[in-house]
Structures are given as structure tokens and as C-alpha cells.
Design a protein around this motif. Structure first.
Motif, mmCIF file in Angstrom:
data_model
loop_
_atom_site.group_PDB
_atom_site.id
_atom_site.type_symbol
_atom_site.label_atom_id
_atom_site.label_comp_id
_atom_site.label_asym_id
_atom_site.label_seq_id
_atom_site.Cartn_x
_atom_site.Cartn_y
_atom_site.Cartn_z
ATOM 1 N N ILE A 232 -6.306 3.007 1.994
ATOM 2 C CA ILE A 232 -6.415 3.835 0.798
ATOM 3 C C ILE A 232 -6.380 5.307 1.203
ATOM 4 C CG2 ILE A 232 -7.704 2.104 -0.498
ATOM 5 C CD1 ILE A 232 -10.268 3.660 0.102
ATOM 6 N N ARG A 233 -6.097 6.160 0.232
ATOM 7 C CA ARG A 233 -6.072 7.609 0.430
ATOM 8 C C ARG A 233 -5.198 7.982 1.624
ATOM 9 N NH1 ARG A 233 -9.833 9.303 -3.134
ATOM 10 N NH2 ARG A 233 -9.785 11.497 -2.479
ATOM 11 N N GLY A 234 -3.996 7.398 1.625
ATOM 12 C CA GLY A 234 -3.044 7.735 2.681
ATOM 13 C C GLY A 234 -3.425 7.218 4.044
ATOM 14 N N GLY A 235 -4.286 6.213 4.093
ATOM 15 C CA GLY A 235 -4.645 5.605 5.367
ATOM 16 C C GLY A 235 -5.898 6.153 5.997
ATOM 17 N N GLU A 236 -6.617 7.063 5.327
ATOM 18 C CA GLU A 236 -7.824 7.631 5.937
ATOM 19 C C GLU A 236 -9.012 6.685 5.866
ATOM 20 O OE1 GLU A 236 -10.111 10.293 2.621
ATOM 21 O OE2 GLU A 236 -8.264 11.149 3.428
ATOM 22 N N ALA A 237 -8.901 5.623 5.078
ATOM 23 C CA ALA A 237 -9.970 4.644 4.957
ATOM 24 C C ALA A 237 -9.356 3.310 4.554
ATOM 25 C CB ALA A 237 -11.011 5.088 3.936
ATOM 26 N N ARG A 238 -10.201 2.273 4.548
ATOM 27 C CA ARG A 238 -9.774 0.954 4.101
ATOM 28 C C ARG A 238 -10.675 0.516 2.957
ATOM 29 N NH1 ARG A 238 -9.561 -3.065 8.995
ATOM 30 N NH2 ARG A 238 -11.452 -1.949 9.638
ATOM 31 N N LEU A 239 -10.078 -0.075 1.950
ATOM 32 C CA LEU A 239 -10.799 -0.422 0.737
ATOM 33 C C LEU A 239 -11.942 -1.375 1.049
ATOM 34 C CD1 LEU A 239 -10.620 0.073 -2.356
ATOM 35 C CD2 LEU A 239 -9.478 -2.145 -2.521
#
Length: 887
Positions: free
Chosen positions: A138-145
Motif C-alpha cells: 500500500i501507499r506505493g510500497g511503503e507498507a503492507r496492508l
């Protein structure tokens, strides 16, 4: 015993690690499984909408305004075919509920009788389409849902940190609540609970296209719990189910099983009296123990060494998994928690979670803001909350606690909760339940009631009154306690020099005398003694914290009925009103509900029970009536395959139907292992009101129908008084919206038959009460008589009979008064008859009349009219309360 088989199956199932409240603790003197009358049964129609994929629970149902429908795929078996082998949230494409009050809007799905069917989500009404899955970028790859992080952005999983974790990160999506951002309700934010520790709540923007299909924008998604505003309140843990508040915010409930102070039926007083907590103490006492989940193995070692007498496992200890990871989420430096002999070689000493910050309802205020504002309702009590249900008065909240030997609680705010400018000022009273009607029956000649046939009568016991800010200030006093404090407070041996000896010494001290880093055993007992002597407002100031921070222990100490096993659901229609129904789901009716102790001693039904309760004029509920009873686990598949088994979430739709989700652990009885989602269509309920009428005077009572489906065409009903010497029926009036109406009365006034036809289709579906007629009754003589309803016919638009339940009312005539027998009145409309002399106001004469007639049938048979202190019974404090209103 069957129960031991049940526990064995639970221990090997995927769901067991998440759903069971006790591991390795046998219940006390539980009665053997029997063939319980009425198990399974349903008062209405139960229809299976879907079965979920193997290994998964059915959780997080949500119905959109247009009838679209979604739920979560929680912890499915990884070997299921894609996309059913990974946690997800999805909707049913091509289907919408019609809100017509009838289950005719979908086709029932059959049982999954092949392995291929068992490994997928199935429905005959729409295809399950995935919106998003756990751990997606999520958020361009800065975190994972669904994956929580440390403050520096490191994912907290067992791949990156050594230690225990409550469930795999992002494998347990549960509650879903949608907050629209446009008037059409076609776009907005979907909030999802991820039932792990550290806890996670995600927010995903979803939208609906012109064809009715939904999609998710993961670039806009966020894990709210990774924000500083969440860390400021301590983060969250084990976010389970929840609710959508009347002010349209997500309420996320923390299912903190590790809050248990004492195991099962035991009380803190038992520990103090015995001089030791051996075999009695609960898991929360080891919260700040280094490597806390290893306490059970340590106790086994101490028993082998002769330091304690027996092996036992403190209730809830297993839910201490993930506490160290929660510390890392809050900013603690990673510490070695994998030492030998149950020892963490490096205790955490910088940042450690405060146990009193977990086990609350979390309200996501400003839900559409760039960073929403979370608040915890500290004042509503601390427990293993499954869910809350906020009533239409915006003040009354019913909450269910999951796990063994738990409670159903009530909170009543002084003012509407959303009316407080500062949430610290939210003030209210916390209550615990007392079941008043079963134990005496169970003890007579060894007879046990069937839960399918026995309503539960509840008296609510006040625990205390406080503000949200007050409770938070008490909690903050324990913020700086760490794992080092556990060792240094409870052991004389230096943990730096001999960590193994220090840990053993500390464990044995905590087992004997309790954890001195938090509220002590002696403080809880002292609070209870002062409570019993002086009432909830008469305790020392420093003890007021006890019922809010140690809610379960405090309630047990003063005799509340903390006996429910896995109270996993509570819900009512949105913006509920008096007369609406609240549904309570009890996943298993066994253990403390079916042993030889406590206030409830019924036959056991391992498949659970769903209760309903009618909201009274003050939003109180006093009777839980069983409407769905699950199967006995001695039943065969022919009974269990189509029955509701182990209710989890309940969700009341606006037409009065109830979505029922299963969390069945893949246990015995059925021919298949899958959980399902059912829709309960209640029978139409025909009610005639209870009332008080003055001697020689007249009054009016309403005849109403609840849960009428769209398509109601009409019917014929007879209302009668059982004792016409006390009262007679003298007239009938009908609502203007009914097309054709007719009535005929008996010559002696004992009954009236009415006929109605809804020729204009004016009566729409819904769970709420719809008036069919208003009856005029006359008090002939002092006394009490029943008002009974008999259904001759009630038809839908196809001419088919509608299933109905008729409920009687009570008519009280009198008491006669010195003013000539005027009927008592309710001058302020609160449902209580303060004006006993019928002069339209409350005055001192009303008090005298109540006092003089306190034992008369006209009073005792109508306790709801004169129960001014609202404790569910008539007592002399009602007279005192009425006197207080005059003065």
C-alpha cells in the motif's frame, strides 16, 4: 467426555489459537453433554447465504445502503486454491439485499459436500470478488496492508523479529465498517480490523461503478495504527469486531483475552482467603514477565520441582503472545526473548506497554481526515471486547466479552456520547449483569432448564461512575512499568547476576501474592468491601479505578453473573428506539453456563444460543429471550448440517433481519468442516401493550406487529382479557394508513376481533413496531388481568400464512386513590408511573399511595411501572427514589 474431545479438536484447529479463551484449564464440575430439548431450533427462518473456505471463520459482515454485501475471509487454510488461501475482504458481485424483511431475496446455498466446495467461498446469490488481501503493498510500497510497523517503518513480523506473535501478521481481517464520502454512498473509506497483536486497523478507499461493482485503491490505503496518534494512546491489540457508531465512525473493539485477573469462576477474594493464587490466578498477572507466554511451562517445571502443588495454566496466558512485539511497535529496542528455561535473557526496560491501555472500544473520529483521531472509551470498562452496540439515544452501550467466564456489560453516558466537545469529559455509569431467574430452578430436584426454552432475566448492577479523562489518568500511573520491574519488585535475587533464579523467585511471589506492579489483590477486595457497605459512590477515591481497570475481577467480586462463554455478538437496528430488538450471540452454552455453580445452571448446548431483548423506554433490557439455539454436539449431521453453530458476529439489517456468522472451529456434529453465514428472518411478533388504568377509568393500549415483511396483505386477530371482572375492552381505533378495517366485540367486553387489510400497501417491512389497532379498556375493579392475542390469520400478498408469535400484555387496574380513582399517569413520558393519584403531576400524595399499596397486586404485578430505581425489581428504594424526585 464430549467436552474433552471438543477441546482437543479446538487445539488442533486454525481458529483455536484465536478464539479459545482458556488453554489447558478444565472447567469446574461441568455437567456431561445431554440431549437438550430444543437444540437445535429457531423462532423464525434461518437460511444459509454462504459457506466460507476451509479453515476460515465468517467475520466482518457489512451491508451497504444499496444492499451490496461483503465479509472477511479470516485465516483460511493456505492450501486452499487462489484466491481463497490468503486472508482477504471481498464482496458478492451481482447481489443486493432488497430490505423487504423476507429471505426470498436470495437462494440458499447447499452444504459443501466435496473437498473442492469446502476450499472456496460459495453462494448461490452473487460471486465473491476480492477487494484486497492481507500484506498487499500500500501507499506505493511503503507498507503492507494489515502489517504493523515500528516507529522507523520496519514491519513487525516473525520474519524480522524473534518472539511470539498473536496470529500471523495480516492474516485475520475481522470487522469491516464503511464510512461514505459522498451522498450516494458509492465511495468512501472501508475500515478493517486485523485481529493480531500488535493490533492493526486499516483504512482503504473503495468505490462503486455504474454496474454496481466495487474496487479498492490501495495506493490511498493506510494502516491507521502505524500513526503517531495511535502510538500516543498505546496502540491497540487484538482488534476483533466492532460497530458503526450513530455519528458514522468506526468503533474497533480490542479482544484482550489477557486481561483475566483470575481463572474461570474464581475471585480475587478466593486468592486472598487462600493466601495464594496457586491454581486461581489469571494470565494478566504475568503481563510484564520476561517471556510472558512461557509462564505455563514454568509452572509445570515448578510443579515438578515441588515448588507448587499442581500443574495448571492461568486463564488467558496464551494471549500474552505479541506483547513484546507491541513494545517494539511503541519504540522499544528489540530484546532477546528466546532464552532457555523460559527465560528472556534481556528483559525490556525502555518502552513497555501498559496492560491497562488494552481491552477497550476505539472510536476513529474524523474518519476521512488525512490522519484520523482515535480515542479509547476507557470509561466503558476493560475486557476482551468482541463488539459494542450503541443505541439510538447515543448514550446506552451494550458490550459483549469473548472467552470463558466472561460478561455482557452495559454503559450509560450522562449525555449523548458525541455531544461532548472534549472526549475526556464523557461521563457515565458502568454496569454488570446479574441473572435472577435460573439457579433456583436448577437446584430444585436436580432439574435443569433448557437454554432453548428459558429466557434470562437480568438485573444490572452499577459498578461505578467516572469520566473518560479520570479513567485515563488512573491508567497513566502504570505507564512506566517494564519487564525489569517484574524482576526487581518480586525477587531479591539480582536478575543481572542470576536471571534464572530471579525469574523463578518472581514467578512464585506473583503466584502467591499477586503482581505488585499493578492494582493489587488487596485493593480489589477492599473496593468490594466498601462497595457492599456503602454502595458504588461510597468507596475511597483511590479505589474508584478498580471497576474500570479490573472490570471482570470487580464484577465477580460483588456477585455479578460473569458466566457467559464466548459472548461474541451484539447488535440492533441503526438509530434504535424503545421497542426495537437487540440481539446477543453466545457462541457456546457450556462451561460456567452449564456447571453446578453460579446463577446459570442449564443444560449445555455446545452450538450456542442467540438471544434477543426488547429495548424498554429508557433503553434498558431486562429479558434475554432465546431465538436461535445451536446443535448439541451429540446431535448427528441430520440435525446439525443446517443449524447455526457457534455464532460469532451478528449484524442487524434495517429491515429487521439478522446476519449470523459462524466461528465453529471445525468441530463435531456436521458432515462438513466449513463455517457459514446465515440470515435470520424473525417471526412476526404481535404485541399488546401492558398498562395501568385507574379504577373506574379508561385507558388505551396498542396492538402492534414487528418484523412484518413487505407484502403484508392483512389478517384477523382477537384480543381478550383473561379476567373481565377486572377490566373490559370498550372500543377500537385503527391507523389511518390501513385501507380496510373492521372490529366486533363480545357482549361482555372480554374480547374484540379485528380485521385489517393493507389495500394501499402502506405498511412497509422493518424490525420496528407497526401499530395495527388501539384498544380502549376500562378498569372495572382493582386487580390484574392478562391481555392475550390470538391470531386467526395473517397473510402475505401471495395469500400465504405468515409465521407469527403472539405476546401477552398485563393490565393493572388501580390502585384506587383518595382522589376518586383516577388512573396513574406517566407525566414525563419515561415509562414510569410517578403520578399515582392521576392528577397529572408528581406530588407527595403519590409517595403515600405507593407506600400504602406497595404489596397490592396492582403494584407488584406491574413492576416495570414502579421500578423507579431501575434495578429490575420492586423494593422500598423505589419509594425513596420517588421521594427524591419530589424533593
Amino acid at each position: 467426555m464430549v467436552d474433552l474431545t471438543r477441546r482437543s479438536l479446538m487445539a488442533t484447529s486454525v481458529a483455536a489459537a484465536l478464539g479459545a479463551s482458556v488453554s489447558g484449564v478444565a472447567s469446574a464440575e461441568e455437567v456431561a453433554e445431554t440431549d437438550t430439548p430444543g437444540a437445535p431450533s429457531v423462532k423464525g427462518e434461518l437460511k444459509r447465504f454462504s459457506t466460507t473456505a476451509f479453515g476460515a471463520e465468517v467475520t466482518g459482515p457489512f451491508v451497504f445502503d444499496d444492499g451490496s454485501f461483503l465479509y472477511s475471509l479470516q485465516h483460511p487454510e493456505g492450501e486452499n486454491p487462489e484466491p481463497f488461501g490468503r486472508a482477504a475482504v471481498g464482496y458478492f458481485s451481482g447481489f443486493q439485499f432488497s430490505f423487504d424483511g423476507s429471505n426470498d431475496d436470495f437462494t440458499e446455498v447447499g452444504i459443501p459436500d466435496t473437498e473442492a466446495k469446502q476450499r472456496q467461498i460459495r453462494s448461490e446469490s452473487g460471486d465473491y470478488e476480492i477487494l484486497f488481501q492481507g500484506r498487499e503493498p500500500i501507499r506505493g510500497g511503503e507498507a503492507r496492508l494489515g502489517v504493523t510497523q515500528t516507529p522507523d517503518g520496519t514491519d513487525i513480523t516473525q520474519d524480522t523479529f524473534a518472539g511470539t506473535q498473536y496470529g500471523g501478521a495480516a492474516t485475520n481481517p475481522d470487522c469491516n465498517q464503511f464510512v461514505p464520502t459522498n451522498d450516494e454512498g458509492t465511495e468512501g473509506y472501508l475500515f478493517t480490523n486485523w485481529e493480531n497483536s500488535p493490533g492493526c486497523i486499516s483504512r482503504v478507499f473503495i468505490s462503486q461503478d455504474g454496474e454496481g461493482e466495487w474496487s479498492a485503491d490501495l495506493d490511498d490505503a493506510m494502516n491507521l495504527t502505524n500513526t503517531s496518534s495511535f502510538r500516543d494512546i498505546g496502540g491497540t491489540r487484538i482488534n476483533c469486531y466492532g460497530d458503526l457508531s450513530p455519528w458514522e465512525t468506526m468503533i474497533s473493539s480490542e479482544e484482550n483475552y489477557a486481561h483475566t485477573r483470575v481463572s474461570l469462576t474464581n475471585t480475587v477474594g478466593d486468592i486472598v482467603e487462600n493466601g495464594s493464587g496457586e491454581g486461581l490466578v489469571g494470565g494478566c498477572q504475568f503481563w510484564n514477565r520476561p517471556n510472558p507466554t512461557e509462564i505455563s511451562g514454568a509452572i509445570d517445571t515448578y510443579a515438578d520441582d515441588g515448588d507448587v502443588d499442581t500443574n495448571w495454566s492461568p486463564q488467558g496466558y496464551w494471549a500474552l503472545t505479541g506483547v513484546e512485539f507491541l513494545a517494539y511497535h511503541l519504540g522499544a529496542e528489540p530484546s532477546d526473548q528466546s532464552g532457555e528455561d523460559n527465560l528472556a535473557t534481556t528483559p525490556i526496560d525502555d518502552v513497555y506497554p501498559n496492560p491497562y491501555r488494552y481491552g477497550y472500544h476505539v472510536d476513529i473520529r474524523q474518519p476521512a481526515a488525512e490522519t484520523p483521531d482515535p480515542i479509547k472509551y476507557w470509561v466503558m470498562g476493560r475486557s476482551a471486547w468482541e463488539s459494542p452496540d450503541i443505541q439510538g439515544d447515543r448514550k446506552t452501550v451494550y458490550s459483549c466479552a469473548d472467552g470463558d467466564s466472561k460478561g455482557i456489560y452495559k454503559f450509560v453516558a450522562d449525555e449523548p456520547i458525541d455531544s461532548y466537545d472534549d472526549t475526556d469529559d464523557i461521563a457515565g455509569t458502568l454496569y454488570a449483569p446479574k441473572i435472577t431467574n435460573d439457579a433456583a430452578n436448577a437446584s430444585e430436584a436436580g432439574q435443569r432448564n433448557s437454554p432453548a426454552q428459558t429466557p434470562l432475566e437480568i438485573e444490572w448492577i452499577e459498578l461505578g461512575h467516572a469520566t473518560n479523562g479520570e479513567v485515563e489518568s488512573w491508567i497513566a500511573e502504570y505507564d512506566d512499568v517494564t519487564q525489569v520491574d517484574y524482576l526487581e519488585t518480586h525477587a531479591e535475587t539480582s536478575w543481572q547476576n542470576d536471571p534464572a533464579a530471579a525469574l523463578k523467585e518472581a514467578d512464585l511471589e506473583v503466584i502467591e501474592n499477586g503482581n505488585q506492579n499493578y492494582i493489587t489483590n488487596e485493593e480489589i477486595v477492599r473496593w468490594a468491601e466498601q462497595y457492599e457497605a456503602n454502595g458504588p459512590d461510597g468507596v475511597d477515591e483511590e479505589l474508584r479505578r478498580v471497576p474500570f481497570l479490573e472490570t471482570r475481577a470487580a464484577a465477580k467480586e460483588i456477585g455479578a453473573s460473569i458466566e457467559f462463554n464466548k459472548a461474541e455478538g451484539v447488535d440492533s437496528v441503526d438509530d434504535s428506539q424503545p421497542g426495537d430488538l437487540v440481539y446477543f450471540g453466545i457462541s457456546e452454552f457450556n462451561d460456567d453456563l452449564a456447571n453446578d455453580e453460579g446463577d446459570i445452571q442449564m443444560d449445555r448446548v455446545d452450538g450456542g444460543v442467540v438471544y434477543r431483548a426488547e429495548l424498554e423506554p429508557n433503553y434498558n433490557v431486562s429479558t434475554l429471550e432465546p431465538v436461535i439455539t445451536g446443535p448439541d454436539f451429540t446431535d448427528g449431521p441430520e440435525d446439525a448440517d443446517d443449524a447455526l453453530r457457534n455464532i460469532d458476529n451478528v449484524y442487524t439489517m434495517r429491515d429487521g433481519r439478522v446476519i449470523c456468522c459462524e466461528d465453529g472451529f471445525g468441530g463435531p456434529a456436521r458432515s462438513y468442516p466449513n463455517d457459514g453465514l446465515y440470515v435470520f428472518q424473525p417471526n412476526v411478533m404481535l404485541d399488546v401493550d401492558s398498562m395501568a388504568v385507574g379504577y373506574g377509568q379508561t385507558g388505551e393500549v396498542e396492538l402492534t406487529a414487528s418484523a412484518l415483511p413487505t407484502g403484508f396483505s392483512g389478517g384477523e386477530l382477537t384480543v381478550s382479557v383473561t379476567n373481565p371482572d377486572v377490566a373490559t375492552i370498550t372500543g377500537v381505533e385503527f391507523p389511518e394508513n390501513l385501507g380496510l378495517t373492521e372490529s366486533s366485540a363480545s357482549t361482555d367486553g372480554s374480547s374484540v376481533t379485528i380485521r385489517v387489510a393493507d389495500t394501499d400497501r402502506a405498511i412497509q417491512s422493518g424490525g420496528r413496531k407497526i401499530p395495527l389497532a388501539t384498544l380502549t379498556v376500562r378498569g372495572v375493579d382493582t386487580g390484574t388481568t392478562d391481555l392475550q392475542v390470538e391470531v386467526e390469520s395473517l397473510d402475505n400478498e401471495d395469500g400465504n400464512a405468515i409465521d407469527t408469535e403472539a405476546r401477552s400484555g398485563v393490565l393493572v387496574t388501580g390502585p384506587p386513590t383518595v382522589t376518586g380513582g383516577s388512573a396513574p399517569t406517566d407525566p414525563d413520558g419515561d415509562g414510569f408511573y410517578e403520578d399515582l393519584n392521576g392528577n397529572g403531576r408528581l406530588d407527595y400524595e403519590d409517595i403515600e399511595i405507593l407506600f400504602d399499596n406497595f404489596d397490592a397486586d396492582s403494584v407488584t404485578m406491574n413492576k416495570s411501572a414502579y421500578d423507579f430505581n431501575e434495578n429490575g425489581r420492586l423494593d422500598f428504594d423505589d419509594i425513596v427514589d420517588l421521594y427524591g424526585e419530589v424533593n
